[in-house]
Design an enzyme around this catalytic site. Structure first.
Site, short mmCIF file in Angstrom:
data_model
loop_
_atom_site.label_atom_id
_atom_site.label_comp_id
_atom_site.label_asym_id
_atom_site.label_seq_id
_atom_site.Cartn_x
_atom_site.Cartn_y
_atom_site.Cartn_z
N GLU A 197 -4.32 -13.89 -8.65
CA GLU A 197 -4.35 -12.94 -9.76
C GLU A 197 -4.14 -13.62 -11.11
O GLU A 197 -4.74 -13.23 -12.11
CB GLU A 197 -3.32 -11.84 -9.55
CG GLU A 197 -3.71 -10.77 -8.53
CD GLU A 197 -3.55 -11.21 -7.09
OE1 GLU A 197 -3.02 -12.33 -6.86
OE2 GLU A 197 -3.95 -10.45 -6.19
N HIS B 2 2.06 -0.67 -2.69
CA HIS B 2 0.66 -0.26 -2.83
C HIS B 2 0.60 1.11 -3.51
O HIS B 2 -0.30 1.90 -3.25
CB HIS B 2 -0.03 -0.17 -1.46
CG HIS B 2 -0.23 -1.49 -0.79
ND1 HIS B 2 0.78 -2.20 -0.20
CD2 HIS B 2 -1.34 -2.27 -0.63
CE1 HIS B 2 0.31 -3.33 0.31
NE2 HIS B 2 -0.98 -3.40 0.07
#
Ligand SMILES: Cc1ncc(C[n+]2csc(CCOP(=O)(O)OP(=O)(O)O)c2C)c(N)n1
Ligand SMILES: Cc1ncc(C[n+]2csc(CCOP(=O)(O)OP(=O)(O)O)c2C)c(N)n1
Ligand SMILES: [Mg+2]
Ligand SMILES: [Mg+2]
Lengths: 342, 319, 319, 342
Positions: free
Chosen positions: B56, B123
């Site tokens: 990322e 999540h």
């Protein structure tokens, strides 16, 4: 402090000693059947979120769980159902975590593969890939500072996980501190849908060990006996003070990323290659070849496992739901410092 | 047309009409993304929809570099929660670059945000407040199918870094007949439902909980005026104050954690700029101050719901 | 005794009295740290003051692991700004661990925070709001030499992760005669100066700008009541509300960016819980919403100063 | 599009061609003298914050700046004063950034080594080590997508910087994408006070290249001619499509981390070793040996440089201060989206 193998021999059902290879197979098969059960429960709407399976990775996983001692540290990842069982997790705990039982290790707060019992050296994974390695390293460093027996810390990663900065920082730190860390990389050729050629450009993942100045081992991840040999050797090296050990296992993910994914992207050619062998079948052949078990015995084992899973599902299903009235929404152990909580 | 399809179609439109656009993220290529938000796009634009490694930090750095060279990259984070790994590049590099160098960084970072049943602590996060606190970033939180489409297109056209917080719960749950032809510009809030008794300021998935509560209260003769912020940085203070001027009461509803954040910012602005318009103390409802729980039952009471909003609104109207 | 020495001495005390404590950070060993906050500690406690590689993510992960094994690590970030690289481990791992597992994570992360002249955009940040937004973290912002000492000791004794935001400007500028024997517990704010006209809530280095303004206004017959928050998570709402009950007016002063953050949270609480105590709209002063500038002149007007606080206070009292 | 070397030959003062080696030396010496001037200004209180110097690193730095073409990308780091000059930065710009002139490249908003002109392929470093690598990679990827000539992207890192996750993610990504990236690592033995043995455990930093599947080069960083050869070769390899090139230079930091640090921790043994040679002296000897310049000429050059630095200081000192009234506190280029700015 005995190894898990020794432990098994004395604690096997009925006082009978059980061969470690057979025991490994039993755990592998349990993991596989448990995964299948979880998938069924997921499709039936009884598990929310997702189910992540270890199909194809059981041999590698069990070898690590089995090679560790009870006082060692183990931080498994998504596809480590078999290793978890070998390290001492019960079928009940696995089910509780997926079904969201408050009696489960994470008390319904975290779910599926995110489970562990840190007090027992068994860590619950963070979703963020690579994040567990430095935590295992920190546990080892703490023991060293405390002057206690350090033991071995083992953790797992996928081929995709090697691209994270977290992996790099943690293995480098472990190498500098020469920590007894065993890092097992399951190179199962895909990270979700992404093939390894879009993940790294080195010839073999063992090449990474050179860049960190640590030992490496490579193994056929479909071969139980090879996995046991290699991983036991790596654990032994770590225990004897040789610093971090990187184990790279070659295999193929024999399922989707999760139960929701039918993985159309996995190439037939790979499926047909030796990487695509089912480690459970390979292991069964090895058991037969080594005359550790007969076909009948294996079938009996399967039936025993199916039964114990069914029993566990029935039992866990009867466990209570989280009680929502007066639920404890306090994220600190020091209650008086919790903001807005009374 | 679902919220998710709107996001896909917006990206399709952008790729088709602007050669500077490309998409970079894990599994966004042939696979079409973890949520299928880039389905079939790689087939049609093979060199411009690219799979990234699980990196990322480097993904965002790559986007910044590409923006310097005149591109308009869209980065897909697989989940908003994983943007914490690319945090430094987002807040310190992208956020500060224009101010430091006078060179704008037109990148869009798509953050699949918010809770869904069983998704658990990592999540499910809503990170709009984290990014809005830093200078140099625009933070969008579309609540409707129409906004998912038009705001994503606008995000990519904006010359500055945009955090596009799309809500995963809305992906499949929310549908619209057609895509919008006109839409409000970024930075403008929308009165989603007019009412005279109480102003409720909200955004993203919470809009629908609020609308449900408003609908229910309607039958009791209570009228909520519902404001959908659309972008949380900048905040459209004028629209909020104008509404409070009509209703005299303010309730803020957000799915993120209670300390600081959008609700605190909105309440502070109204308290400062619309103090004398208020007939009662302003009120906030947020998620609990804990990680987002896995169990569906726990999750359903962790975040605000139509029910808890309704109760808060009633309480506020009693004062 | 400077603020910096107090931090050093607190760590010395901790190492001496608690075998579970160790310090880990870049250059903290023989060198004694970039700011000398660990000077001579490695000599006296050679196995417990350890140099780390430039790996903030792994440093925090290491601390988490050590805490699981019963240690009480202190992590020194070289600058608060670099904690953005260890962000994921801090907010997602340390912050959520206790709630997920029931195993507390007693780590202290020292963040040399805030602006100093010429330090520029990446050696000046105040990140308390970022960490306070996440559940599971305690955030301390000591403003005095005494608090730097006693709060750091308390931080390490607390069973949960503490972000210890120590202000670099105060390192050398602030001196005290001796170290405190008693001190307020964490979570309790302090009335740093009593006054009847206006409550000013602040923390860290801004306390001293506020006190300077208060001193100046005193000669005009205006009395500010100054509250030093000490910890910004949790916030001691009671002490603030009690003060506003006396003064009827609220000004919040913080060095961090304007969107969200401590000021917004304080204003929101007072607006909600002390609405009828307020005789005038509450007010906030923050830094500008840009990166922190390098040039000393720009820096000096980027953050609040005694002068801008004074002006804001006067304005608020005119209403 | 000519190389900088070719450019130099035609553009050298007075139309005279100047030997590239001598030009390199001139930039090195300029960087050294400019650093010394900055240190003086810092001690005199005219520079706030800090001054970070490249003493000992000029040969390595200049070689990279000199090897690049104007259309290439360059993201230097803390100790790259010489490379910056070679890439085209003026003494004035360097001084402006340190003295905080609004006419400087960062307009007094960012300072000291954090300077660049991104539109000219010259990037201002972020403080966070390792962060520039992926940005350079992104620029190269963009050019490739655009179908433009890609050129080469070069950036620098210290031995300490190799421990960052940012470094790992970025070089791995560049390797996967086979980008024409040249990453020069100055292994100057220390990261601030931290020696390399606490930073990594590999035998040589070039070993890291194996783990990424990229080419590596190693060079004596005190030797100008060697640096030029090696780095030109690396640039050439990158330009010809061989993917990322990792160059590791061995040297010693001949100064403190910054001007505030007298670096008592640097071991005498290292100072006395070949690593401790002053690259400027080595370069002077090479000039004399190659008969590119005489002692007198070198002395003249020094005087010219001293003079141009003094002139530049005087000129930059007369530049305006930032105007504080109505200062533009807007961090977005899209003004209408700036929150609370009118
Ligand atoms: C930092 C981070 N980014 C993205 C994800 C989302 N994600 C979860 S699993 C996965 C693929 C992992 O692949 P690999 O490491 O090869 O493990 P495998 O699934 O093959 O066992 C991704 C991208 C994540 N968990 N963490
Ligand atoms: C991510 C990050 N952590 C910490 C720092 C603080 N810091 C600045 S320079 C430096 C040492 C760098 O050492 P090295 O990479 O070897 O470069 P050198 O100074 O030797 O040229 C450190 C720790 C930083 N800039 N970035
Ligand atoms: Mg994989
Ligand atoms: Mg170095």
């Amino acid at each position: 402090m005995g190894s898990r193998e020794a432990l098994e021999e004395t604690t096997a059902a009925g006082g009978k000693t059980i061969d470690p290879l057979l025991q490994a197979y039993r755990w592998m098969l349990t993991a596989r059947l448990l995964d299948e059960k979880l998938a069924t429960l997921y499709r039936a709407g009884r598990i929310h979120g997702g189910v992540f399976m270890g199909k194809g990775q059981e041999a590698l996983s069990v070898a690590l769980g089995q090679g560790l001692q009870v006082t060692d540290i183990y931080a498994p990842l998504i596809r480590d159902g078999a290793g978890r069982l070998a390290f001492g997790e019960t079928i009940h705990d696995a089910l509780r975590n997926c079904l969201g039982s408050p009696q489960g290790p994470m008390r319904a707060r975290d779910g599926n593969v995110h489970r562990g019992r840190p007090r027992q050296g068994y860590l619950p994974m963070l979703s963020h890939l690579g994040a567990m390695i430095s935590v295992v390293g920190g546990m080892l460093m703490a023991r060293r500072i405390q002057g206690k027996p350090v033991g071995v810390g083992a953790t797992c990663l996928g081929d995709g996980g090697t691209s994270t900065g977290a992996f790099h920082e943690a293995i480098n730190l472990a190498a500098v501190e020469r920590l007894p860390l065993v890092l097992v990389i399951a190179n199962n050729r895909y990270a979700y849908s992404t093939p390894t050629e879009k993940q790294f450009a080195c010839h073999s993942l063992t090449d990474k060990a050179i860049g960190y100045g640590v030992d490496s081992h490579s193994v056929d991840g479909t071969d139980l006996m090879a996995c046991r040999n290699t991983i036991f050797e790596a654990i032994d090296q770590a225990r004897r003070g040789h610093g971090p050990q990187l184990v790279v296992a070659d295999l193929l993910r024999l399922c989707g990323h999760g139960e929701h994914d039918d993985a159309p992207y996995i190439k037939d050619q790979l499926k047909a290659s030796p990487l695509g062998r089912d480690c459970l079948e390979v292991a069964a052949d090895q058991l037969l070849g080594e005359r550790v078990a007969t076909k009948n015995q294996i079938e009996t084992i399967r039936q025993e496992i199916v039964e114990s899973i069914e029993t566990a599902v029935a039992e866990v299903s009867r466990e209570s739901l989280p009680c929502l009235t007066h639920y404890d929404w306090c994220s600190l152990s020091t209650r008086r410092l919790a903001d807005g909580v009374s | 047309m679902t919220y998710l399809n709107a996001i896909r179609d917006a990206q399709h439109h952008l790729l088709e009409t602007d050669p500077r656009v490309f998409i970079y993220g894990q599994d966004v290529g042939e696979f079409g993304g973890a949520f299928k938000a880039t389905k079939h796009l790689a087939e049609q634009f093979p060199q411009r929809v690219l799979d990234a490694p699980i990196s990322e930090d480097a993904m965002v750095g790559t986007a910044i570099g590409a923006a310097i060279e005149g591109m308009r990259p869209i980065i897909e984070m697989q989940f908003a929660d994983f943007s914490t790994v690319g945090f430094n590049q987002i807040v310190n590099h992208a956020g500060a670059f224009f101010w430091r160098t006078d060179v704008p960084i037109p990148i869009t970072i798509r953050l699949p945000s918010g809770g869904t049943s069983g998704a658990g602590p990592f999540h499910s996060q809503s990170l709009e407040a984290i990014y809005a606190h830093y200078p140099g970033l625009v933070v969008m939180t579309p609540a409707t199918v129409e906004d998912a489409y038009s705001m994503l297109i606008e995000a990519v056209q904006i010359n500055d870094p945009v955090l596009f917080c799309e809500h995963k719960y809305l992906y499949y749950h929310l549908k619209a007949e057609r895509l919008p032809e006109h839409s409000l510009p970024a930075g403008r809030a929308r009165v989603a439902r007019p009412g005279r008794d109480l102003t409720v300021v909200t955004y993203s998935a919470m809009l629908h909980e609020v609308l449900e509560a408003a609908h229910e209260l309607d039958s009791e003769g209570i009228q909520l005026e519902v404001i959908d912020l659309r972008t949380v940085k900048p905040i459209d203070t004028d629209t909020i104050i104008a509404s409070v001027a009509r209703t005299g009461r303010l309730l803020c509803v957000g799915e993120s954690w209670p300390w600081g954040g959008v609700n605190a910012e909105v309440v502070s602005r109204v308290a400062a700029e619309g103090f004398h318009l208020l007939d009662a103390p302003p009120k906030r409802i947020n998620a609990q101050d804990t990680p987002i729980p896995y169990h569906p039952d726990l999750w359903s009471v962790h975040r605000p719901t139509a029910r808890s909003i309704l109760m808060a609104a009633r309480e506020l109207l009693r004062i």
